[in-house]
Design a protein around this motif. Structure first.
Motif, short mmCIF file in Angstrom:
data_model
loop_
_atom_site.label_atom_id
_atom_site.label_comp_id
_atom_site.label_asym_id
_atom_site.label_seq_id
_atom_site.Cartn_x
_atom_site.Cartn_y
_atom_site.Cartn_z
N VAL A 90 0.85 -1.20 0.00
CA VAL A 90 0.00 0.00 0.00
C VAL A 90 0.88 1.24 0.00
CG1 VAL A 90 -1.88 1.24 1.16
CG2 VAL A 90 -1.73 -1.27 1.36
N GLY A 91 0.55 2.19 -0.87
CA GLY A 91 1.17 3.51 -0.85
C GLY A 91 0.14 4.53 -0.41
N ILE A 92 0.54 5.47 0.44
CA ILE A 92 -0.40 6.43 1.04
C ILE A 92 0.13 7.84 0.85
CG2 ILE A 92 -1.56 7.16 3.16
CD1 ILE A 92 -1.06 4.33 4.27
N ALA A 93 -0.76 8.75 0.44
CA ALA A 93 -0.42 10.18 0.38
C ALA A 93 -1.57 10.96 0.98
CB ALA A 93 -0.15 10.62 -1.06
N MET A 94 -1.25 12.08 1.59
CA MET A 94 -2.27 12.84 2.30
C MET A 94 -2.10 14.33 2.03
SD MET A 94 -2.17 10.96 6.00
CE MET A 94 -3.62 11.89 6.50
N ARG A 95 -3.20 15.05 2.15
CA ARG A 95 -3.17 16.50 2.18
C ARG A 95 -4.09 16.97 3.30
NH1 ARG A 95 -6.50 17.92 -3.43
NH2 ARG A 95 -8.60 17.40 -2.68
N GLY A 96 -3.71 18.11 3.90
CA GLY A 96 -4.47 18.64 5.02
C GLY A 96 -5.58 19.56 4.56
N PRO A 97 -6.02 20.47 5.44
CA PRO A 97 -7.05 21.44 5.07
C PRO A 97 -6.62 22.28 3.87
CG PRO A 97 -6.70 21.44 7.44
CD PRO A 97 -5.61 20.59 6.84
N ARG A 98 -7.57 22.79 3.13
CA ARG A 98 -7.29 23.53 1.90
C ARG A 98 -6.31 24.67 2.13
NH1 ARG A 98 -10.41 24.09 -2.87
NH2 ARG A 98 -12.14 23.01 -1.85
N GLU A 99 -6.46 25.38 3.26
CA GLU A 99 -5.59 26.53 3.48
C GLU A 99 -4.14 26.13 3.73
OE1 GLU A 99 -7.84 25.59 7.36
OE2 GLU A 99 -8.24 25.71 5.20
N ASP A 100 -3.93 24.87 4.15
CA ASP A 100 -2.56 24.41 4.41
C ASP A 100 -1.90 23.82 3.16
OD1 ASP A 100 -2.93 25.16 7.01
OD2 ASP A 100 -3.45 23.15 7.71
N ASP A 101 -2.70 23.18 2.30
CA ASP A 101 -2.15 22.47 1.14
C ASP A 101 -2.85 22.91 -0.14
OD1 ASP A 101 -0.19 20.78 2.34
OD2 ASP A 101 -1.81 19.57 3.18
N VAL A 102 -2.92 24.21 -0.35
CA VAL A 102 -3.71 24.75 -1.44
C VAL A 102 -3.25 24.24 -2.81
CG1 VAL A 102 -2.31 26.84 -1.65
CG2 VAL A 102 -4.72 26.88 -2.36
N ASP A 103 -1.96 23.91 -2.96
CA ASP A 103 -1.43 23.48 -4.26
C ASP A 103 -1.45 21.97 -4.46
OD1 ASP A 103 -0.88 26.12 -4.99
OD2 ASP A 103 1.06 26.08 -3.96
N ALA A 104 -1.94 21.22 -3.49
CA ALA A 104 -1.90 19.76 -3.57
C ALA A 104 -3.15 19.24 -4.27
CB ALA A 104 -1.78 19.16 -2.17
N SER A 105 -3.09 19.06 -5.59
CA SER A 105 -4.23 18.53 -6.33
C SER A 105 -4.38 17.04 -6.05
CB SER A 105 -4.04 18.75 -7.83
OG SER A 105 -2.97 17.94 -8.30
N ALA A 106 -5.58 16.53 -6.31
CA ALA A 106 -5.80 15.09 -6.10
C ALA A 106 -4.93 14.27 -7.04
CB ALA A 106 -7.28 14.78 -6.31
N ALA A 107 -4.71 14.76 -8.26
CA ALA A 107 -3.87 14.03 -9.21
C ALA A 107 -2.44 13.93 -8.72
CB ALA A 107 -3.93 14.72 -10.58
N SER A 108 -1.90 15.04 -8.19
CA SER A 108 -0.53 15.00 -7.68
C SER A 108 -0.43 14.14 -6.43
CB SER A 108 -0.03 16.41 -7.37
OG SER A 108 -0.76 17.00 -6.32
N LEU A 109 -1.49 14.15 -5.64
CA LEU A 109 -1.52 13.31 -4.44
C LEU A 109 -1.52 11.83 -4.83
CD1 LEU A 109 -1.69 14.23 -1.45
CD2 LEU A 109 -4.11 13.62 -1.51
N LEU A 110 -2.27 11.51 -5.87
CA LEU A 110 -2.32 10.13 -6.34
C LEU A 110 -0.95 9.68 -6.85
CD1 LEU A 110 -4.29 7.82 -6.65
CD2 LEU A 110 -4.94 8.75 -8.90
N GLU A 111 -0.25 10.58 -7.50
CA GLU A 111 1.10 10.25 -7.98
C GLU A 111 2.03 9.99 -6.80
OE1 GLU A 111 4.00 9.14 -10.37
OE2 GLU A 111 1.94 9.57 -11.00
N GLN A 112 1.92 10.80 -5.74
CA GLN A 112 2.73 10.56 -4.53
C GLN A 112 2.43 9.18 -3.94
OE1 GLN A 112 2.60 13.60 -1.47
NE2 GLN A 112 2.21 15.18 -3.00
N ALA A 113 1.15 8.82 -3.93
CA ALA A 113 0.77 7.52 -3.37
C ALA A 113 1.33 6.38 -4.21
CB ALA A 113 -0.76 7.43 -3.29
#
Length: 461
Positions: free
Chosen positions: A143-166
């Motif tokens: 399993v690979g896991i990636a996370m982003r916090g509240p919008r104001e903390d991770d405003v540039d973290a798109s779901a696509a980029s998060l999926l790539e991290q995972a």
């Protein structure tokens, strides 16, 4: 015979309910993965979720396992895997299958430690063989896991980029060997490991009696008498030092240890309070905080009653502090819990009271409220803040509650609270929290429990 029949009926009903739940989970899992979902479509569905955890899961050595044990039927194996894993997930979690036979899982409102724990549960769910047609197939997953916090903390973290991290994290997990998970962010990995180590240390601390109780006085404005001493827990870590509750209470709550720790604190504090009760009419009460985990214990009243009886403390000498928002949020169930506690003679206190939820609290057997920390800052210079505190005191007076101001740090605050009708205060103006061996500072030569300036002149923790 009647009891036996009733017992059998309940057993059948329970099996029926559980069977229906299992069937719903299986149906949901098949619906999740019967069709392949494009990665881009999955990312779009997750785009507006903040915070968000994305997990990419893949069976280890999928091609070889399928060819050898599942008759080459990859789809049947993926369906069996989804059915196995769906009960581990929340109903609100999104799970899909991709073209390359990965399972993608999205969890909204995720936090780091809970998501890491989910990764571990997914691994453990695969310890037993899967039924694939007539075959029993042993399979492990990574399993690979990636996370982003509240919008104001991770405003540039798109779901696509998060999926790539995972996916990158998945490849790292596969590189480590079978049946493992990896977190995509090294900072998150470090924090999760630190929290996990803290949990282990907390379990060790419970077994080795490393928790200590310090006491902070509540002083009556009119007389200067000590009306109660609030028990505040500290963690004495060997070779490290003394830690306030704020540094470990979140880890204790996450690990499910808070109820055990809270009951240990109550027992130690009640044992100490027995020494104060001579004569009882002149001694301060003991005030102890209840955590949410303790509050919802089915055996709470019996546990409190048993501890008091075991150490010999009169229930009338105990105040139990419960967060006002916890009481107000579920006032219906609170009535039964608090009524049982009040029936054994314990005094109930709504802590962190800010004037809200007064209507709900008035339906409960509350006898005292403590103001939320921070309300008194600037009260001597800020008319709006003074009016707010005055309204809180007025609400308490109208409800027939004793009102205590928390965070009293200077004489001006104490004077204003007294003028407004607040009965007592707690804070560094009087004293910080002190260990039991220093409580004699609060007794005058005649043995009465009265605050004096000498208590403030000594450092406190």
């Amino acid at each position: 015979d009647t009891l036996r029949v009733l017992s059998e009926d309940w057993k059948v009903l329970g099996e029926t309910v559980l069977g229906a739940a299992d069937q719903r989970a299986e149906d949901r899992a098949v619906g999740d993965v019967i069709e392949v979902t494009a990665v881009e479509a999955f990312a779009r569905r997750c785009e507006e979720a903040w915070p968000l955890a994305l997990l990419v899961l893949q069976a280890d050595n999928l091609a070889a396992v399928t060819a050898r044990y599942a008759g080459g039927d990859t789809e049947a194996l993926m369906l069996a895997l989804a059915v196995r894993l769906r009960p581990v997930l929340r109903p609100s979690d999104l799970m899909v299958r991709t073209q390359d036979n990965c399972l993608l899982i999205a969890r909204r409102d995720a936090d780091e430690l809970a998501t890491a724990a989910l990764g571990d549960r997914l691994l453990r769910a695969c310890r037993h063989s899967l039924a694939v047609g007539a075959e029993s197939v042993s399979v492990t997953v990574s399993v690979g896991i990636a996370m982003r916090g509240p919008r104001e903390d991770d405003v540039d973290a798109s779901a696509a980029s998060l999926l790539e991290q995972a996916r990158v994290a998945l490849h790292r997990a596969q590189g480590r060997g079978q049946a493992s998970y990896e977190l995509g962010d090294s900072g998150v990995q470090a924090r999760v490991m630190a929290q996990h180590q803290t949990e282990i240390a907390l379990r060790h601390a419970l077994d080795n009696h490393e928790f200590r109780v310090f006491y902070q006085p509540v002083v009556e404005f009119e007389t200067g008498a000590l009306t109660s001493l609030e028990a505040l827990m500290r963690w004495q870590r060997p070779q490290i030092g003394l830690f306030a509750a704020a540094s470990f209470v979140e880890a204790a709550q996450r690990s499910g240890l808070m109820a055990r720790i809270g009951q240990a604190i109550l027992r130690e504090a009640a044992t100490e309070a027995v020494k104060w009760a001579a004569p009882p009419s002149a001694s301060p009460a003991l005030s102890v905080n209840l955590s949410p985990q303790e509050y919802f214990m089915p055996t709470l009243t019996a546990s409190v009653s048993g501890i008091l009886a075991a150490v010999g403390l009169d229930p009338g000498s105990l105040l139990l502090e419960i967060p006002a928002k916890l009481l107000g949020a579920d006032s219906l169930s609170a009535r039964g819990i608090l009524r049982d506690l009040a029936d054994i003679g314990v005094t109930l206190v709504a802590d962190d009271y800010d004037g809200e939820l007064t209507g709900e609290l008035r339906r409960l057997p509350i006898r005292m409220v403590k103001m939320r920390m921070g309300l008194l800052g600037g009260i001597d210079a800020d008319d709006e803040r003074r009016r707010r505190v005055a309204a809180i005191v007025s609400h308490a007076r109208d409800a027939g509650w004793i009102c205590i101001g928390k965070g009293v740090e200077d004489p001006a605050q104490a004077v204003i609270l007294r003028e407004l009708g607040c009965q007592g205060g707690q804070g560094f103006l009087f004293s910080g929290a002190r260990p039991a061996e220093e409580l004699e500072l609060f007794r005058n030569p005649a043995g009465a429990w009265v605050w004096s300036s000498r208590a403030r002149s000594r450092p406190a923790s």
